[in-house]
Design an enzyme around this catalytic site. Structure first.
Site, PDB file in Angstrom:
ATOM      1  N   ARG A 119      -3.830 -27.523  44.709  1.00 58.51           N
ATOM      2  CA  ARG A 119      -4.991 -26.940  45.000  1.00 58.51           C
ATOM      3  C   ARG A 119      -5.666 -26.295  43.723  1.00 58.51           C
ATOM      4  NH1 ARG A 119      -6.394 -21.991  46.029  1.00 58.51           N
ATOM      5  NH2 ARG A 119      -8.243 -21.481  47.463  1.00 58.51           N
ATOM      6  N   GLU A 151      21.346 -50.702  56.147  1.00 57.59           N
ATOM      7  CA  GLU A 151      20.476 -51.782  56.227  1.00 57.59           C
ATOM      8  C   GLU A 151      19.356 -51.335  55.366  1.00 57.59           C
ATOM      9  OE1 GLU A 151      18.167 -53.829  59.779  1.00 57.59           O
ATOM     10  OE2 GLU A 151      20.177 -53.346  60.196  1.00 57.59           O
ATOM     11  N   TYR A 152      18.777 -50.300  55.422  1.00 58.29           N
ATOM     12  CA  TYR A 152      17.740 -49.728  54.696  1.00 58.29           C
ATOM     13  C   TYR A 152      18.230 -49.864  53.333  1.00 58.29           C
ATOM     14  CZ  TYR A 152      13.787 -46.741  52.767  1.00 58.29           C
ATOM     15  OH  TYR A 152      12.925 -46.268  51.851  1.00 58.29           O
ATOM     16  N   ASP A 153      19.217 -49.412  52.768  1.00 60.02           N
ATOM     17  CA  ASP A 153      19.901 -49.579  51.413  1.00 60.02           C
ATOM     18  C   ASP A 153      19.958 -51.074  50.835  1.00 60.02           C
ATOM     19  OD1 ASP A 153      19.943 -46.766  51.541  1.00 60.02           O
ATOM     20  OD2 ASP A 153      22.001 -46.749  51.571  1.00 60.02           O
ATOM     21  N   CYS A 165      40.324  -1.740  55.953  1.00 61.94           N
ATOM     22  CA  CYS A 165      41.045  -0.250  55.683  1.00 61.94           C
ATOM     23  C   CYS A 165      42.399  -0.722  56.381  1.00 61.94           C
ATOM     24  CB  CYS A 165      40.383   0.634  56.209  1.00 61.94           C
ATOM     25  SG  CYS A 165      41.212   1.965  56.710  1.00 61.94           S
ATOM     26  N   LEU A 205      -7.821 -19.445  53.248  1.00 63.21           N
ATOM     27  CA  LEU A 205      -8.295 -18.817  54.624  1.00 63.21           C
ATOM     28  C   LEU A 205      -8.262 -17.355  54.360  1.00 63.21           C
ATOM     29  CD1 LEU A 205      -5.731 -21.060  56.713  1.00 63.21           C
ATOM     30  CD2 LEU A 205      -8.342 -21.299  56.663  1.00 63.21           C
ATOM     31  N   ASP A 225      21.189 -46.667  57.723  1.00 62.09           N
ATOM     32  CA  ASP A 225      21.153 -46.587  56.421  1.00 62.09           C
ATOM     33  C   ASP A 225      21.438 -47.643  55.680  1.00 62.09           C
ATOM     34  OD1 ASP A 225      20.089 -43.831  57.192  1.00 62.09           O
ATOM     35  OD2 ASP A 225      21.735 -42.834  56.355  1.00 62.09           O
ATOM     36  N   CYS A 233      42.696   5.948  61.075  1.00 63.15           N
ATOM     37  CA  CYS A 233      41.234   6.024  60.460  1.00 63.15           C
ATOM     38  C   CYS A 233      40.360   6.129  61.698  1.00 63.15           C
ATOM     39  CB  CYS A 233      41.260   4.648  59.931  1.00 63.15           C
ATOM     40  SG  CYS A 233      39.449   4.297  59.078  1.00 63.15           S
ATOM     41  N   GLU A 235      -2.210 -23.971  64.930  1.00 62.33           N
ATOM     42  CA  GLU A 235      -1.046 -24.630  64.279  1.00 62.33           C
ATOM     43  C   GLU A 235      -0.397 -23.567  63.532  1.00 62.33           C
ATOM     44  OE1 GLU A 235      -2.315 -26.583  60.324  1.00 62.33           O
ATOM     45  OE2 GLU A 235      -4.110 -26.517  61.464  1.00 62.33           O
ATOM     46  N   LYS A 273       1.431 -21.853  60.186  1.00 60.72           N
ATOM     47  CA  LYS A 273       1.061 -21.823  58.964  1.00 60.72           C
ATOM     48  C   LYS A 273       2.195 -22.055  58.153  1.00 60.72           C
ATOM     49  CE  LYS A 273      -1.915 -19.469  55.479  1.00 60.72           C
ATOM     50  NZ  LYS A 273      -0.625 -19.250  54.576  1.00 60.72           N
ATOM     51  N   TYR A 310       3.303 -31.845  55.849  1.00 56.76           N
ATOM     52  CA  TYR A 310       2.535 -31.839  56.977  1.00 56.76           C
ATOM     53  C   TYR A 310       1.094 -32.128  56.560  1.00 56.76           C
ATOM     54  CZ  TYR A 310       6.024 -30.630  60.689  1.00 56.76           C
ATOM     55  OH  TYR A 310       7.278 -30.605  61.631  1.00 56.76           O
ATOM     56  N   CYS A 354      39.146   7.667  55.835  1.00 56.83           N
ATOM     57  CA  CYS A 354      40.565   8.101  56.026  1.00 56.83           C
ATOM     58  C   CYS A 354      41.398   8.072  54.674  1.00 56.83           C
ATOM     59  CB  CYS A 354      41.413   7.350  57.327  1.00 56.83           C
ATOM     60  SG  CYS A 354      41.971   5.831  56.607  1.00 56.83           S
ATOM     61  N   ASP A 364       4.691 -21.936  55.119  1.00 57.16           N
ATOM     62  CA  ASP A 364       4.897 -21.354  53.616  1.00 57.16           C
ATOM     63  C   ASP A 364       5.479 -22.347  52.698  1.00 57.16           C
ATOM     64  OD1 ASP A 364       4.524 -19.156  52.065  1.00 57.16           O
ATOM     65  OD2 ASP A 364       6.212 -18.008  52.958  1.00 57.16           O
ATOM     66  N   LYS A 376      -1.400 -13.550  60.447  1.00 55.41           N
ATOM     67  CA  LYS A 376      -0.095 -13.547  59.578  1.00 55.41           C
ATOM     68  C   LYS A 376       0.885 -12.901  60.476  1.00 55.41           C
ATOM     69  CE  LYS A 376      -0.096 -14.583  55.617  1.00 55.41           C
ATOM     70  NZ  LYS A 376      -0.527 -14.307  54.419  1.00 55.41           N
ATOM     71  N   CYS A 407      39.621   4.029  52.011  1.00 54.91           N
ATOM     72  CA  CYS A 407      38.844   4.103  52.826  1.00 54.91           C
ATOM     73  C   CYS A 407      38.099   5.376  52.734  1.00 54.91           C
ATOM     74  CB  CYS A 407      39.493   3.869  54.280  1.00 54.91           C
ATOM     75  SG  CYS A 407      38.541   4.299  55.784  1.00 54.91           S
ATOM     76  N   LYS A 434      -8.521 -22.651  64.101  1.00 58.28           N
ATOM     77  CA  LYS A 434      -9.664 -23.354  63.584  1.00 58.28           C
ATOM     78  C   LYS A 434     -10.596 -23.792  64.810  1.00 58.28           C
ATOM     79  CE  LYS A 434      -7.622 -25.468  59.652  1.00 58.28           C
ATOM     80  NZ  LYS A 434      -7.164 -26.633  59.037  1.00 58.28           N
TER      81      LYS A 434
HETATM   82  O1  JCF Z   1      -0.110 -24.317  56.779  1.00 62.01           O
HETATM   83  C1  JCF Z   1      -0.793 -23.720  55.948  1.00 62.01           C
HETATM   84  N1  JCF Z   1      -0.476 -23.185  55.121  1.00 62.01           N
HETATM   85  C2  JCF Z   1      -2.557 -24.018  56.170  1.00 62.01           C
HETATM   86  C3  JCF Z   1      -3.281 -23.719  55.058  1.00 62.01           C
HETATM   87  C4  JCF Z   1      -2.903 -24.702  57.045  1.00 62.01           C
HETATM   88  C5  JCF Z   1      -4.204 -25.074  57.384  1.00 62.01           C
HETATM   89  O2  JCF Z   1      -4.705 -25.454  58.398  1.00 62.01           O
HETATM   90  C6  JCF Z   1      -4.987 -24.751  56.309  1.00 62.01           C
HETATM   91  C7  JCF Z   1      -4.440 -24.150  55.162  1.00 62.01           C
HETATM   92  C8  JCF Z   1      -5.346 -23.874  54.128  1.00 62.01           C
HETATM   93  C9  JCF Z   1      -6.729 -24.091  54.277  1.00 62.01           C
HETATM   94  N2  JCF Z   1      -6.346 -24.917  56.379  1.00 62.01           N
HETATM   95  C10 JCF Z   1      -7.277 -24.736  55.448  1.00 62.01           C
HETATM   96  C11 JCF Z   1      -8.606 -24.987  55.542  1.00 62.01           C
END
Ligand code: JCF
Length: 693
Positions: free
Chosen positions: A137, A36-38, A431, A84, A34, A437, A114, A116, A223, A416, A118, A313, A413, A289
């Site tokens: 989006r 060196e980076y700094d 307690c 989706l 770190d 008890c 893959e 999904k 990602y 008891c 959140d 889901k 308690c 997909k």
């Molecule tokens: O990780 C996700 N929330 C995620 C959303 C991953 C995907 O590959 C997605 C998406 C929403 C639309 N692909 C599409 C086409």
């Protein structure tokens, strides 16, 4: 430096900093310290300040963010950002696969799968390999320009690696890793700031900051999972695109895989689901997909969702419900745990009506009250917990005040009636009822009867459970009133409850013999020693050695029960905490009654004059114990030496009179030799203790 040299140095620093950042934030494989980076970043910052003609919005120095710009400009997505369709059941996944097999005519189409994430969907635009703009989006057609905020996210490349197309739009998810979310909230609570509700809200809120210096402080990551507008030729499949994006410097989920057939998709779903709780970020499902782009085109779209992809889901881990009441549960160690009884709610795949509040601090922090609408969370197999209260939905009275007062843990308690106490520095309230008890009774009885305590042979956990369950035993003294008939009857009831039927004459005889033996064992245990009794009472932090020291010091139970904290602190080995526990235990009326009941039931113990340590054979001597002993613990040896008048110390000095060196003694023994002190081995110690026992 000449202008050319400066330009070259700046380019070199930027490339090295970008490489280091890519290795750290994308590959998770840092190669420089770190510091060196700094140092490089500082040098670059100074050069850019001195030479504004070389400024570049994609320089590594620009990731720190800058002050408010006013508002977010709208951005029209050249290629719409898709949503989706969801699948919640195996059947829906099977239907999805069947539809694709039928319409493509491919009997075994391949799917890229893959997790999904959140978080928040984002589109990044690169021209000539440089980041030019990033947008949310929005409604899929138009989003907001949040470029300044995105530049602060270290796993988003600002310059692409290797040969990039002239125009490239990359879509993916900005998310807040759980660890960063927890750290952020811990700090927010310390500073009295509002904590983030969950990592998803954390990501969304962070990207909506007008001052990107704030975003820069938030632990965000990215990602990549799809493309928008791209100039030039593309690979033929989605999985190849993901590999290509990795090569360009993007982070792609390490869990992506290519799978086939409904079974393959479902196996992937279960495999990722099993890892869900351990992943460093929240996911709410997996995405399948159709891998081949030509097949994707053949499937087409319905409204804005592709027919070639689906999100499978997981059961939601959080859900809203209302508080019916707040209760407490008393555990086997007396720990008082508050929990809420709720309107039934489906969460984490099951219906629940109870969620834990953990402890009084958590209750105070969340300020949960009766009638509140709360968010509960159930992840994996863990007990559901209350995450937060939705303040706006708190029920109010006619004058607009909350209908219910803040919840307070009970002072007594519920099982008891003994006092509930919380020691300074402890999170858990307990307690103080100990032996009386009911919640603690089974555990207390098992301990009382155990071999090193009162030692009632044959009275194990199984029978203690049944004795308490069927009401034959309430307090420990009840053990001494049990008859053979009671025990036979109890055994019969317990067998019946367990579905055991054999009502033969022989079984009856076996049961009677068992009961007679147990009654004899209980009878034999009436006569014991004070130290065993003290250990058997289950006073917190009073183990065998402390029990022994207490017995020696006071000689009898009455003076010990009468001793205050000050007097207890005079006992060797007893510090202020243990002194307070002992005093508390004997101050509790229920415990005094239990002891009186034991005496009334004919229990008796050897009492003698307290040993006068001051006159002991080791009076005035300082002893150090080092290394391991085979016959007893060091604590016990120390207690016994103290009982003979010694002062036991932890360090060797000229003032040490004697060093007892056990197995593998190290530096203390060496020092004792150096100082020419008297040294005993374990055999010498045992011989000495035996002589004065
Ligand atoms: O990780 C996700 N929330 C995620 C959303 C991953 C995907 O590959 C997605 C998406 C929403 C639309 N692909 C599409 C086409």
């Amino acid at each position: 430096m000449s202008g050319r040299e400066t330009a070259a140095r700046i380019a070199d620093l930027r490339r090295r900093l970008d490489d280091a950042s890519h290795r750290y934030h994308v590959l998770d494989d840092p190669d420089i310290p770190d510091a060196e980076y700094d140092a490089m970043l500082r040098e670059l910052d100074e050069l850019e300040a001195a030479h504004p003609e070389f400024a570049d919005p994609n320089s590594p120095t620009q990731r720190v963010g800058f002050a408010a710009s006013g508002r977010f400009e709208p951005v029209a997505h050249a290629v719409p950002m898709l949503s989706l369709a969801n699948a919640f059941t195996d059947e829906e996944v099977a239907d999805f696969v069947a539809r694709i097999e039928k319409e493509t005519g491919d009997a075994a189409p391949r799917f890229s799968a893959e997790p999904k994430l959140d978080g928040l969907a984002i589109s990044l635009r690169y021209e000539g390999g440089a980041f030019v703009r990033g947008a949310t989006r929005g409604d899929g057609a138009t989003g907001e320009d949040v470029s300044a905020n995105l530049r602060t996210i270290k796993s988003i490349p600002l310059k692409l690696r290797g040969a990039a197309p002239e125009v490239l739009e990359v879509r993916g998810e900005v998310y807040m890793p759980r660890a960063g979310f927890e750290q952020y909230n811990a700090r927010a609570r310390e500073l009295g700031d509002k904590p983030l509700a969950n990592p998803r809200n954390g990501a969304a809120g962070s990207l909506r900051q007008l001052d990107s210096r704030i975003t820069a402080q938030r632990p965000l990551a990215f990602y990549a999972y799809a493309l928008g507008e791209v100039s030039g030729a593309l690979p033929a499949t989605h999985s190849e695109v993901l590999r290509w994006l990795r090569g360009l410097g993007f982070a792609v989920s390490p869990l992506v895989d290519v799978v086939e057939g409904t079974d393959g998709l479902l196996a992937y779903y279960r495999n990722v689901g099993a890892q869900r709780d351990e992943l460093p970020y929240d996911i709410d499902g997996v995405v399948y997909k159709l891998d081949r782009f030509d097949q994707q085109r053949a499937m087409g779209f319905v409204s804005r969702a592709p027919r070639w992809a689906i999100a499978h889901k997981f059961p939601a881990q959080e859900a809203a419900t209302t508080v019916e009441s707040i209760e407490v549960n008393v555990g086997r160690t007396g720990a008082v745990t508050p929990w809420v009884l709720m309107a039934p709610v489906h969460v984490g795949g099951v219906n629940v009506t109870r969620a834990t509040l953990h402890n009084a601090d958590q209750v105070a922090r969340l300020d949960v009250r009766k009638g509140d609408t709360i968010i509960v969370r159930r992840a994996g197999d863990v007990i559901p917990e209350v995450v937060r209260v939705i303040g706006e939905r708190r029920p109010l009275d006619a004058s607009g005040q909350p209908l219910h007062a803040p919840y307070q843990l009970p002072t007594h308690c519920p099982d008891c009636g003994s006092a509930v106490e919380r020691e300074a520095g402890e999170v858990v309230a307990r307690c103080t009822g100990g032996l009386v008890c009911p919640a603690q009774r089974k555990q207390a009885l098992i301990h009382f009867a155990s071999r090193r305590a009162i030692d009632i042979e044959g009275l194990g956990e199984r029978f203690v459970d049944a004795l308490v369950e069927f009401g034959y035993v309430h307090g420990i003294a009840d053990l001494y009133r049990l008859t053979v008939e009671d025990l036979v009857e109890m055994k019969q009831r317990s067998d019946e409850a367990a579905g055991v039927v054999p009502e033969t004459v022989k079984a009856g005889k076996v049961a009677t013999r068992w009961a007679e033996n147990l009654v004899a064992a209980i009878d034999a245990s009436r006569s014991t020693t004070l130290e065993r009794l003290l250990f058997a009472l289950g006073i917190r932090d009073v183990g065998e050695s402390t029990a022994k020291v207490l017995a020696r010091h006071f000689g009898a139970l009455a003076p010990l029960m009468a001793a205050d904290e000050e007097a207890l602190k005079d006992v060797p080995d007893v510090g202020p905490v243990v002194a307070a526990r002992i005093a508390h235990f004997f101050a509790e009326p229920h415990n005094r009654e239990a002891i009186a009941a034991l005496q009334a039931a004919g229990m008796h113990w050897s009492e003698g004059a307290p040993q006068r340590a001051a006159d002991g054979p080791l009076a005035g001597k300082t002893v150090v114990l080092t290394g391991g002993l085979a016959a007893m613990s060091r604590d016990e040896a120390g207690a016994r030496l103290e009982a003979l008048g010694a002062k036991v110390s932890g360090s060797v000095s000229r003032k040490t009179s004697l060093v007892v060196a056990g197995e593998a003694a190290g530096s203390k023994l060496a020092k004792a030799r150096e100082l020419g002190l008297e040294i005993w081995d374990e055999a010498a110690l045992l011989a000495f203790l035996a002589a004065y026992a």
